[in-house]
Design a protein around this motif. Structure first.
Motif, mmCIF file in Angstrom:
data_model
loop_
_atom_site.group_PDB
_atom_site.id
_atom_site.type_symbol
_atom_site.label_atom_id
_atom_site.label_comp_id
_atom_site.label_asym_id
_atom_site.label_seq_id
_atom_site.Cartn_x
_atom_site.Cartn_y
_atom_site.Cartn_z
ATOM 1 N N SER A 102 11.233 2.946 5.807
ATOM 2 C CA SER A 102 10.751 2.415 4.536
ATOM 3 C C SER A 102 9.368 1.799 4.722
ATOM 4 O O SER A 102 8.964 1.454 5.843
ATOM 5 C CB SER A 102 11.719 1.362 3.998
ATOM 6 O OG SER A 102 12.958 1.931 3.666
ATOM 7 N N ASP A 103 8.665 1.617 3.622
ATOM 8 C CA ASP A 103 7.338 1.008 3.663
ATOM 9 C C ASP A 103 7.511 -0.504 3.754
ATOM 10 O O ASP A 103 7.454 -1.230 2.750
ATOM 11 C CB ASP A 103 6.541 1.397 2.423
ATOM 12 C CG ASP A 103 5.056 1.100 2.568
ATOM 13 O OD1 ASP A 103 4.715 0.210 3.375
ATOM 14 O OD2 ASP A 103 4.244 1.740 1.880
ATOM 15 N N ASN A 104 7.722 -0.988 4.973
ATOM 16 C CA ASN A 104 8.027 -2.402 5.189
ATOM 17 C C ASN A 104 6.871 -3.321 4.819
ATOM 18 O O ASN A 104 7.074 -4.413 4.279
ATOM 19 C CB ASN A 104 8.411 -2.615 6.654
ATOM 20 C CG ASN A 104 9.678 -1.875 7.024
ATOM 21 O OD1 ASN A 104 10.744 -2.144 6.488
ATOM 22 N ND2 ASN A 104 9.571 -0.927 7.941
ATOM 23 N N ILE A 105 5.656 -2.896 5.120
ATOM 24 C CA ILE A 105 4.487 -3.715 4.801
ATOM 25 C C ILE A 105 4.337 -3.859 3.288
ATOM 26 O O ILE A 105 4.113 -4.959 2.769
ATOM 27 C CB ILE A 105 3.223 -3.101 5.439
ATOM 28 C CG1 ILE A 105 3.318 -3.198 6.969
ATOM 29 C CG2 ILE A 105 1.964 -3.791 4.923
ATOM 30 C CD1 ILE A 105 2.173 -2.543 7.714
ATOM 31 N N GLN A 106 4.497 -2.753 2.574
ATOM 32 C CA GLN A 106 4.401 -2.792 1.115
ATOM 33 C C GLN A 106 5.515 -3.645 0.516
ATOM 34 O O GLN A 106 5.308 -4.359 -0.468
ATOM 35 C CB GLN A 106 4.462 -1.370 0.552
ATOM 36 C CG GLN A 106 4.469 -1.278 -0.969
ATOM 37 C CD GLN A 106 3.175 -1.768 -1.620
ATOM 38 O OE1 GLN A 106 2.189 -2.015 -0.932
ATOM 39 N NE2 GLN A 106 3.185 -1.897 -2.934
ATOM 40 N N GLY A 107 6.701 -3.591 1.106
ATOM 41 C CA GLY A 107 7.816 -4.387 0.597
ATOM 42 C C GLY A 107 7.508 -5.870 0.639
ATOM 43 O O GLY A 107 7.760 -6.604 -0.331
ATOM 44 N N MET A 108 6.964 -6.335 1.757
ATOM 45 C CA MET A 108 6.605 -7.747 1.856
ATOM 46 C C MET A 108 5.465 -8.095 0.902
ATOM 47 O O MET A 108 5.433 -9.194 0.324
ATOM 48 C CB MET A 108 6.212 -8.079 3.294
ATOM 49 C CG MET A 108 7.396 -8.368 4.185
ATOM 50 S SD MET A 108 8.267 -9.857 3.617
ATOM 51 C CE MET A 108 9.716 -9.791 4.671
ATOM 52 N N LYS A 109 4.549 -7.175 0.727
ATOM 53 C CA LYS A 109 3.438 -7.399 -0.214
ATOM 54 C C LYS A 109 3.985 -7.602 -1.633
ATOM 55 O O LYS A 109 3.557 -8.513 -2.356
ATOM 56 C CB LYS A 109 2.493 -6.204 -0.172
ATOM 57 C CG LYS A 109 1.292 -6.288 -1.097
ATOM 58 C CD LYS A 109 0.353 -5.111 -0.854
ATOM 59 C CE LYS A 109 -0.874 -5.156 -1.755
ATOM 60 N NZ LYS A 109 -0.553 -4.788 -3.156
ATOM 61 N N LEU A 110 4.950 -6.784 -2.023
ATOM 62 C CA LEU A 110 5.546 -6.912 -3.355
ATOM 63 C C LEU A 110 6.239 -8.260 -3.523
ATOM 64 O O LEU A 110 6.171 -8.888 -4.585
ATOM 65 C CB LEU A 110 6.552 -5.779 -3.588
ATOM 66 C CG LEU A 110 5.990 -4.370 -3.718
ATOM 67 C CD1 LEU A 110 7.130 -3.358 -3.819
ATOM 68 C CD2 LEU A 110 5.088 -4.259 -4.942
ATOM 69 N N ALA A 111 6.918 -8.706 -2.475
ATOM 70 C CA ALA A 111 7.645 -9.971 -2.542
ATOM 71 C C ALA A 111 6.689 -11.151 -2.701
ATOM 72 O O ALA A 111 6.887 -12.030 -3.550
ATOM 73 C CB ALA A 111 8.514 -10.135 -1.297
ATOM 74 N N VAL A 112 5.649 -11.175 -1.859
ATOM 75 C CA VAL A 112 4.680 -12.270 -1.929
ATOM 76 C C VAL A 112 3.972 -12.278 -3.284
ATOM 77 O O VAL A 112 3.817 -13.334 -3.919
ATOM 78 C CB VAL A 112 3.650 -12.165 -0.785
ATOM 79 C CG1 VAL A 112 2.523 -13.186 -0.983
ATOM 80 C CG2 VAL A 112 4.330 -12.398 0.561
ATOM 81 N N GLU A 113 3.544 -11.112 -3.736
ATOM 82 C CA GLU A 113 2.819 -11.024 -5.007
ATOM 83 C C GLU A 113 3.692 -11.441 -6.181
ATOM 84 O O GLU A 113 3.202 -12.063 -7.146
ATOM 85 C CB GLU A 113 2.283 -9.613 -5.210
ATOM 86 C CG GLU A 113 1.137 -9.264 -4.262
ATOM 87 C CD GLU A 113 0.651 -7.846 -4.436
ATOM 88 O OE1 GLU A 113 1.341 -7.055 -5.123
ATOM 89 O OE2 GLU A 113 -0.428 -7.523 -3.897
ATOM 90 N N LYS A 114 4.983 -11.137 -6.129
ATOM 91 C CA LYS A 114 5.889 -11.542 -7.203
ATOM 92 C C LYS A 114 5.976 -13.060 -7.279
ATOM 93 O O LYS A 114 5.892 -13.655 -8.358
ATOM 94 C CB LYS A 114 7.282 -10.939 -6.971
ATOM 95 C CG LYS A 114 8.295 -11.343 -8.041
ATOM 96 C CD LYS A 114 7.840 -10.879 -9.415
ATOM 97 C CE LYS A 114 8.583 -11.532 -10.544
ATOM 98 N NZ LYS A 114 8.076 -11.121 -11.872
ATOM 99 N N LEU A 115 6.146 -13.693 -6.140
ATOM 100 C CA LEU A 115 6.236 -15.158 -6.107
ATOM 101 C C LEU A 115 4.927 -15.799 -6.561
ATOM 102 O O LEU A 115 4.929 -16.781 -7.324
ATOM 103 C CB LEU A 115 6.613 -15.619 -4.703
ATOM 104 C CG LEU A 115 8.021 -15.229 -4.241
ATOM 105 C CD1 LEU A 115 8.203 -15.523 -2.765
ATOM 106 C CD2 LEU A 115 9.086 -15.956 -5.069
#
Length: 359
Positions: free
Chosen positions: A174-187
């Motif tokens: 999975s795109d692990n880097i993008q996943g964390m980016k989505l989480a941080v940006e959401k918060l």
């Protein structure tokens, strides 16, 4: 001397097991057509396939798997090694592997390595001894030497979920880097600037990728990373509990925490609530995986969805292609991720927020 041939031995008795030739004769096709139907190795016209299947049922034909394996040098069996059978993420991946394998006429041998490189190595040797046609592996740790040697010996391998540093094998992650980016940006979009992270074991490449994604996203938004709010735990509910206990001993708390897996998030949230800290009112929490029951928790977990079933299904398809042609170039597929927003995120707490009372 005159030799008399037993009449029962000169032809097939009703008590003898039917052969592929018997099935072919009954169906009015060639033995090779029957073989293709049995192995699903090539296209067979629908009417012919139907006649073969009817003949198999009528004659109660059962192929001699051992003899066929010796003749074709294939067992139609694949080994699947996962690091933690208790983590709900992996059974969902395994379901994708098994469904496609069954469709293609293959069996799966499932091995639980318990995140232990030594156990993984032992299972690989066991499966090679069983003459499996290939392996699908979610890596246990960072030891790759035995796997590189296995690949060089000619055993096809597809790696899933956890990135690996080997050559000659396929990978699907999975795109692990993008996943964390989505989480941080959401918060951040909700107003959070004080964000912590609970990651997995430091020796896993997948953990490094998610940590990099977190750091990059925080840097891009010019947010400070507080080292007191960074934790490394096993991918387990207890790991989440441990992180919560460490955090709650501090005087200063973040307003949001991202967990590198859903099981970490479940343990973390449970401990917060037990201690009287409301989720998400006191602290927002985001997980990673979107395991099947997260949407049934209370509160329902906001998380990064991985395409788990698709990962398993595609891994088997890639492995089968390599079984059929070992000269094809290795592929690395990175699956998209998405955020599933539910009930564990909200705006940051006010400075005068009061801890909930618990009985």
């Amino acid at each position: 001397m005159e030799v008399q041939v037993c009449q029962l031995c000169s032809g097939r008795s009703d008590k003898m097991k039917p052969t592929i030739r018997d099935v072919a004769k009954e169906a009015g096709v060639s033995p090779s057509t029957v073989s293709r139907v049995l192995t699903k190795s090539a296209y067979v016209a629908e009417d012919k396939e139907k006649r073969v299947l009817e003949a198999i049922e009528k004659l109660n034909f059962r192929p001699n798997v051992v003899a066929r394996s010796l003749r074709l040098k294939t067992t139609n069996t694949v080994g699947l090694l996962i690091p933690d059978i208790t983590n709900p993420f992996f059974p969902e991946v395994a379901k994708g592997v098994e469904d496609v394998a069954h469709e293609k006429g293959y069996n799966i041998m499932l091995c639980n390595t318990e995140n232990d490189d030594k156990k993984e190595k032992n299972y690989v040797e066991l499966l090679k001894g069983r003459q499996v046609d290939g392996l699908i592996i979610a890596k246990a740790g960072e030891e790759f030497k035995h796997l590189q040697e296995t690949i060089k010996s000619g055993v096809p391998i597809s790696f899933i979920d956890r990135p690996v540093d080997v050559s000659g094998a396929d990978q699907i992650i999975s795109d692990n880097i993008q996943g964390m980016k989505l989480a941080v940006e959401k918060l951040y979009s909700l107003g959070h600037t004080k964000i912590g992270l609970i990651s997995g074991p430091k020796d896993l490449h997948i953990v490094n990728e998610r940590n990099i994604g977190f750091q990059k996203a925080m840097s891009n938004l010019e947010l400070e990373i507080n080292s007191d709010w960074l934790f490394s735990e096993k991918f387990s509910v207890n790991g989440g509990r441990n992180a919560a206990m460490k955090l709650l001993k501090q005087d200063n708390h973040p307003t949001a925490i991202i967990c590198s897996s859903d099981v970490l998030a479940i343990g973390f949230i449970d401990s917060l609530i037990e201690a009287g800290f409301a989720v998400p009112e006191y602290m927002s929490v985001i997980g990673f995986d979107d395991i099947s029951f997260t949407k049934y928790l209370r509160p329902k977990l906001t998380t990064i969805r991985q395409a788990k079933y698709e990962m398993g299904a595609k891994a088997f398809e890639m492995l089968l292609a390599r079984i059929n042609d070992k000269e094809i170039n290795p592929k690395k597929i990175i699956l998209d991720v998405e955020i599933k927003e539910r009930e564990t995120v909200t705006n940051p707490r006010k400075e005068n927020f009061q801890k909930a009372s618990i009985s």
